[in-house]
Motif scaffolding. Structure first.
Motif, PDB file in Angstrom:
ATOM      1  N   ARG A  47       0.499  -1.324   0.131  1.00  0.00           N
ATOM      2  CA  ARG A  47      -0.351   0.021   0.100  1.00  0.00           C
ATOM      3  C   ARG A  47       1.260   0.844  -0.410  1.00  0.00           C
ATOM      4  NH1 ARG A  47      -4.770  -0.505   4.240  1.00  0.00           N
ATOM      5  NH2 ARG A  47      -5.267   1.246   3.020  1.00  0.00           N
ATOM      6  N   TYR A  49       1.265   5.430   1.146  1.00  0.00           N
ATOM      7  CA  TYR A  49       1.081   5.750   2.027  1.00  0.00           C
ATOM      8  C   TYR A  49       1.450   7.286   1.787  1.00  0.00           C
ATOM      9  CZ  TYR A  49       5.709   4.761   4.690  1.00  0.00           C
ATOM     10  OH  TYR A  49       6.550   4.910   5.275  1.00  0.00           O
ATOM     11  N   SER A  84       3.806   0.241   1.773  1.00  0.00           N
ATOM     12  CA  SER A  84       3.822  -0.315   3.572  1.00  0.00           C
ATOM     13  C   SER A  84       3.811  -1.651   2.763  1.00  0.00           C
ATOM     14  CB  SER A  84       3.194   0.064   4.296  1.00  0.00           C
ATOM     15  OG  SER A  84       2.616  -0.909   5.588  1.00  0.00           O
ATOM     16  N   ASN A  87       1.890  -4.901   5.494  1.00  0.00           N
ATOM     17  CA  ASN A  87       1.959  -4.117   7.031  1.00  0.00           C
ATOM     18  C   ASN A  87       2.590  -4.479   7.626  1.00  0.00           C
ATOM     19  OD1 ASN A  87      -0.480  -2.724   7.922  1.00  0.00           O
ATOM     20  ND2 ASN A  87      -1.381  -4.491   8.923  1.00  0.00           N
ATOM     21  N   ARG A  90       8.164  -0.440   5.691  1.00  0.00           N
ATOM     22  CA  ARG A  90       7.711   0.563   5.361  1.00  0.00           C
ATOM     23  C   ARG A  90       8.690   1.210   5.499  1.00  0.00           C
ATOM     24  NH1 ARG A  90       5.784   4.260   8.958  1.00  0.00           N
ATOM     25  NH2 ARG A  90       6.059   2.815  10.655  1.00  0.00           N
ATOM     26  N   TYR A 201      -7.763   3.148   7.389  1.00  0.00           N
ATOM     27  CA  TYR A 201      -6.705   3.962   6.196  1.00  0.00           C
ATOM     28  C   TYR A 201      -6.428   5.449   6.848  1.00  0.00           C
ATOM     29  CZ  TYR A 201     -10.306   2.332   2.698  1.00  0.00           C
ATOM     30  OH  TYR A 201     -11.086   1.598   1.743  1.00  0.00           O
ATOM     31  N   ARG A 237      -0.218   9.329   9.520  1.00  0.00           N
ATOM     32  CA  ARG A 237      -0.306   8.537   8.197  1.00  0.00           C
ATOM     33  C   ARG A 237      -1.418   7.950   7.749  1.00  0.00           C
ATOM     34  NH1 ARG A 237       3.095   5.639   9.185  1.00  0.00           N
ATOM     35  NH2 ARG A 237       1.748   3.494  10.062  1.00  0.00           N
ATOM     36  N   LEU A 239      -3.097   5.920   4.481  1.00  0.00           N
ATOM     37  CA  LEU A 239      -3.098   5.420   3.132  1.00  0.00           C
ATOM     38  C   LEU A 239      -3.807   4.701   2.360  1.00  0.00           C
ATOM     39  CD1 LEU A 239      -2.186   3.107   6.885  1.00  0.00           C
ATOM     40  CD2 LEU A 239      -1.243   1.533   4.955  1.00  0.00           C
TER      41      LEU A 239
END
Length: 240
Positions: A47, A49, A84, A87, A90, A201, A237, A239
C-alpha cells in the motif's frame, strides 16, 4: 405395535435425509476451512501512503575554543511518502524543516586569536564576550526504513533507521556583528515508537528520533564537532 412400526419406518426414512444433510455439512465445513486458511495465509497487499509529522528537539553546537550553544530548541515539521509491505515493513522518502523556537541563545564565548608579529613572535589574545547568539534553521531530505517488531490488533511497536542530508542556514551574532553560515552535512538517524491504527486508512505514530550529524571540519563550518540531536515526534499516516 402400529406405533413401533411407524417409528421404525420414520427412522428408516430419516437415514437418507440425514446422510444428505451430513454430506452437505461436510462440504460446507471443508469450504469454510479452505477459505479461512486462504484468508489467513494470504499476504497483505503493498500500500502507498503519505504522512505529516511534527515535533521538537534539542541539540548542542560546539563552536570551538570552549564555546558551546546548549539545549537549542528546534521545532520541526514535515511529511513523507512511501510504501507499506505486508503491513510490517515501510520504506519512505521524507522531508523535514527545522527552526529555532527561541530568538537567540546567549552564551559565554571565548576567542583565541593567534597573531604573528613582524619580528616573528607568537602572541595569544584572549577576548571574552557575553553576547554571542546563534539562530538555527535547517531542512533535511532523508530515506527511512521502518519495521514493526510487534504487530498487535490495537497497537504496533516499530523501530527504524534512516539517513540523508541536512541543509543548514544559521546566523551567528557576536558583539553585534552577524555572520551567516550555510552548509550541507550528511546524517544518520534511528527511530522507535508505537503505531495506533485508527482505521483501515489512518494510522497514528508517536515515538522518538535520534540524529547524528557529521559536520564539516573546517573554519567556516557551523560546529567544530559532530552534532547529536534527540527529538520526540508524532505523525499521522494515510494509506491508500
Amino acid at each position: 405395535m402400529k406405533k413401533l412400526m411407524l417409528l421404525c419406518a420414520l427412522t428408516l426414512l430419516s437415514f437418507p435425509v440425514f446422510a444428505q444433510y451430513n454430506m452437505h455439512s461436510r462440504q460446507y465445513q471443508n469450504y469454510n476451512s479452505y477459505y479461512n486458511r486462504a484468508t489467513v495465509s494470504a499476504p497483505s497487499s503493498t500500500r502507498f501512503y503519505i504522512s505529516a509529522e511534527g515535533g521538537a528537539g534539542k541539540l548542542e553546537v560546539d563552536l570551538g575554543e570552549g564555546s558551546k550553544v546548549k539545549d537549542s530548541s528546534l521545532a520541526f515539521y514535515g511529511g513523507a511518502m512511501g510504501l507499506s509491505f505486508n503491513n510490517r515493513l515501510r520504506l519512505e522518502l521524507a522531508y523535514q524543516k527545522r527552526e529555532d523556537l527561541e530568538d537567540s541563545d546567549t552564551i559565554p564565548h571565548l576567542y583565541i586569536d593567534h597573531i604573528i608579529t613582524d619580528n616573528g613572535s607568537y602572541n595569544n589574545y584572549f577576548l571574552y564576550s557575553s553576547s554571542a547568539s546563534l539562530k538555527i534553521k535547517s531542512q533535511a531530505v532523508m530515506f527511512n526504513a521502518f519495521y514493526d517488531v510487534y504487530n498487535g490488533p490495537s497497537a504496533k511497536i516499530f523501530i527504524g533507521v534512516g539517513g540523508g542530508a541536512m541543509f543548514w542556514d544559521a546566523k551567528l551574532t557576536i558583539n553585534g556583528e552577524s555572520d551567516k553560515i550555510t552548509e550541507t552535512d550528511p546524517f544518520v538517524a534511528a527511530y522507535a515508537g508505537i503505531t495506533v491504527p485508527l482505521s483501515n486508512y489512518f494510522q497514528f505514530d508517536i515515538g522518538a528520533a535520534y540524529y547524528h550529524i557529521f559536520m564539516k571540519k573546517s573554519d567556516s563550518s557551523l560546529a567544530d564537532k559532530d552534532i547529536d540531536m534527540f527529538a520526540p515526534k508524532a505523525a499521522l499516516r494515510v494509506l491508500f
